[in-house]
Design an enzyme around this catalytic site. Structure first.
Site, PDB file in Angstrom:
ATOM      1  N   TYR A  52      -2.312  -0.723  10.164  1.00 40.62           N
ATOM      2  CA  TYR A  52      -2.430  -1.131   8.760  1.00 40.62           C
ATOM      3  C   TYR A  52      -1.166  -0.766   7.984  1.00 40.62           C
ATOM      4  O   TYR A  52      -0.602  -1.598   7.269  1.00 40.62           O
ATOM      5  CB  TYR A  52      -3.649  -0.465   8.130  1.00 40.62           C
ATOM      6  CG  TYR A  52      -3.816  -0.772   6.659  1.00 40.62           C
ATOM      7  CD1 TYR A  52      -4.415  -1.958   6.243  1.00 40.62           C
ATOM      8  CD2 TYR A  52      -3.356   0.114   5.684  1.00 40.62           C
ATOM      9  CE1 TYR A  52      -4.569  -2.249   4.899  1.00 40.62           C
ATOM     10  CE2 TYR A  52      -3.504  -0.175   4.335  1.00 40.62           C
ATOM     11  CZ  TYR A  52      -4.110  -1.349   3.945  1.00 40.62           C
ATOM     12  OH  TYR A  52      -4.241  -1.640   2.614  1.00 40.62           O
ATOM     13  N   SER A  76       0.851  -1.181   0.000  1.00 43.27           N
ATOM     14  CA  SER A  76       0.000   0.000   0.000  1.00 43.27           C
ATOM     15  C   SER A  76       0.890   1.234   0.000  1.00 43.27           C
ATOM     16  O   SER A  76       2.012   1.205   0.528  1.00 43.27           O
ATOM     17  CB  SER A  76      -0.896   0.007   1.241  1.00 43.27           C
ATOM     18  OG  SER A  76      -1.494   1.270   1.451  1.00 43.27           O
TER      19      SER A  76
END
Length: 248
Positions: free
Chosen positions: A154, A140
């Site tokens: 995350y 990401s």
């Protein structure tokens, strides 16, 4: 004729689901796994009807350490080898640390990093034995710097995923290509609950097309879609944390 076999985890929704469609359209046979087998089987039927490709499915919770290698071995035996494994399964849960939602952060860490590690172990067993393979890890853009609030865990897990990829590239396993993909804002089931308009957000097919193109080129690392995320990625790496904090 098949171009090869692609295994995609977390294929019942979001980016994984669309990657399955696009890889099949390119001529690949598919090994698809996820927790939600009803959706997985519906996707498999759709792809078989649309493309005529072979699609095999299996239930898999990537946090089940024993199940991951068992499912990968089963696919390997069914197809007689695997050409590419896409480590995609992930969660977007999370909360600011110390606010009473430790379980959400732990679940994210177990799925996104420990689960990714299990998938890498299982894939490398196959690839080392057959002497070739392409391992793809979906990270990401948030992995590039520490993120705040609900993104802290995350982002840390996705940084760990990228580090796994770099470590394997450094090892130079014979016949192994390793790619890490850093998606920017791509609309998917994981972020469908976000109501506010997000700059640079693209729809799922468009975003995944950029991912698949980078994967097909076997890029070591790719920020996708390239615009504007290549430039944003550079800025995230060099700007002071105080500035990054305001941007995120």
């Amino acid at each position: 004729m098949s171009r090869g076999v692609v295994l995609v985890t977390g294929a019942s929704s979001g980016l994984g689901e669309e990657m399955a469609r696009q890889f099949a359209a390119l001529g690949y046979d598919l090994a698809l796994c996820a927790r939600r087998t009803d959706r997985l089987d519906a996707l498999a039927a759709e792809i078989r009807s649309a493309t005529g490709r072979r699609v095999e499915t299996a239930a898999l919770d990537v946090t089940n350490a024993a199940a991951v290698p068992a499912v990968f071995r089963r696919f390997d035996e069914a197809f007689g080898g695997l050409d590419r494994v896409v480590v995609n399964a992930g969660l977007g849960k999370g909360a600011p640390l110390g606010t009473g939602r430790a379980e959400a952060n732990r679940e994210t860490a177990m799925t996104n990093f420990v689960g990714a590690l299990a998938q890498c172990e299982a894939a490398l067993e196959v690839f080392r034995r057959q002497g070739r393979g392409h391992l793809v890890l979906v990270s990401s853009m948030s992995a590039l710097r520490g993120m705040r609030r609900s993104m802290t865990t995350y982002a840390a897990t996705k940084a760990g995923v990228a580090s796994l990829a770099e470590g394997l590239r450094a090892e130079r396993v014979p016949g192994l290509d390793v790619s890490v993909v850093y998606p920017g804002y791509i609309r998917s089931e994981m972020n469908a609950h976000v109501q506010q308009r997000t700059r640079f957000m693209v729809d799922t097919p468009t975003g995944v097309r950029a991912m698949v193109d980078a994967i097909e080129k076997r890029k070591a690392a790719a920020y996708v879609p390239a615009w504007p995320w290549v430039s944003i990625g550079f800025l995230l790496r060099v700007l002071p944390l105080s500035v990054v904090r305001r941007l995120t």
